[in-house]
Scaffold this active site. Structure first.
Site, short mmCIF file in Angstrom:
data_model
loop_
_atom_site.label_atom_id
_atom_site.label_comp_id
_atom_site.label_asym_id
_atom_site.label_seq_id
_atom_site.Cartn_x
_atom_site.Cartn_y
_atom_site.Cartn_z
N ASP A 10 38.17 35.14 33.66
CA ASP A 10 39.52 35.02 34.18
C ASP A 10 39.97 36.41 34.63
O ASP A 10 39.34 37.42 34.27
CB ASP A 10 40.43 34.47 33.08
CG ASP A 10 41.88 34.35 33.51
OD1 ASP A 10 42.13 33.91 34.64
OD2 ASP A 10 42.75 34.71 32.70
N ASP A 12 43.84 37.71 35.27
CA ASP A 12 45.06 38.18 34.61
C ASP A 12 44.96 37.96 33.10
O ASP A 12 44.73 36.84 32.64
CB ASP A 12 46.28 37.43 35.13
CG ASP A 12 46.48 37.62 36.63
OD1 ASP A 12 47.51 38.19 37.01
OD2 ASP A 12 45.61 37.19 37.41
#
Length: 219
Positions: A10, A12
């Site tokens: 991922d 953020d």
């Protein structure tokens, strides 16, 4: 679970600490309406939920009736100042290099829109050079659906069972499990105190990025 051929991350809350600039965009929108700003300790745990999570926190039920208007204002404010205080988490550059030395391919699967991701990644050469970057609007579906993770694996030329997926949100773990990947929860990311992370079913967790290397040595 064997050692992976590829690791997907991922963005953020996992590779980048984007919360300060996301929170600043939220407060820009609030100031424009003479509303009270949201403190960092309140918006930081919500940053992985993007504009929807942040705006819903600030506007409550009003967000449902003004969704498009508020989201457009938020994204404009964020795009204007996307790289004021955003930073790599400590150890991420070293982690990316260490994975390359181990011949482990690396990719990104994020729900961040493609336009914003393209605006952000050039500031981080090690991330910009990755061969697989799948965004929230790359496909017609996004996490927690598994298709973005499967697409990233295909771009890297590996099978899903050869991949690990690392993320800091429940949808990351759900997507990884649905894609039949080994899932790693980044506990240093954006987690609220109310979230019952033990119930998410992650295969492992790490407290800081370089701990992933220790996890690899256990496999």
């Amino acid at each position: 679970m064997l050692k992976p051929t590829a690791i997907l991350f991922d963005l953020d809350g996992t590779l980048l600490d984007t919360a300060p600039d996301l929170g600043a965009a939220l407060n820009t929108v609030l100031r424009s309406e003479q509303r009270a700003e949201v403190a960092a300790e309140a918006y930081t745990p919500l940053a992985s939920h993007g504009s929807t999570g942040l705006l819903r926190h600030a506007y409550g039920k009003e967000f449902d009736t003004r969704r498009d208007e508020l989201r457009e204002a938020f994204l404009a404010a964020y795009a204007k100042d996307i790289m004021v205080n955003t930073r790599l988490y400590q150890g991420v550059n070293e982690l990316i290099k260490a994975l390359a030395e181990r011949d482990i391919a690396v990719g990104i699967v994020t729900n961040k829109p493609l336009a914003l991701t393209r605006q952000l990644l050039p500031h981080f050469p090690d991330l910009s050079a990755l061969k697989a970057v799948v965004c929230g609007d790359t496909l017609q579906v996004a996490k927690p659906r598994p298709e973005p993770l499967l697409h990233a694996a295909e771009l890297l030329g590996v099978q899903p069972h050869q991949c690990w997926y690392v993320g800091d949100a429940q949808r990351d773990i759900e997507a990884g499990l649905a894609a039949k990947m080994f899932t790693v929860l980044a506990r240093y990311g954006y987690l609220t105190k109310e979230e019952q992370t033990a119930d998410w079913g992650a295969d492992a967790h790490i407290e800081q990025p370089l701990a992933l290397l220790d996890l690899l040595e256990q496999k």
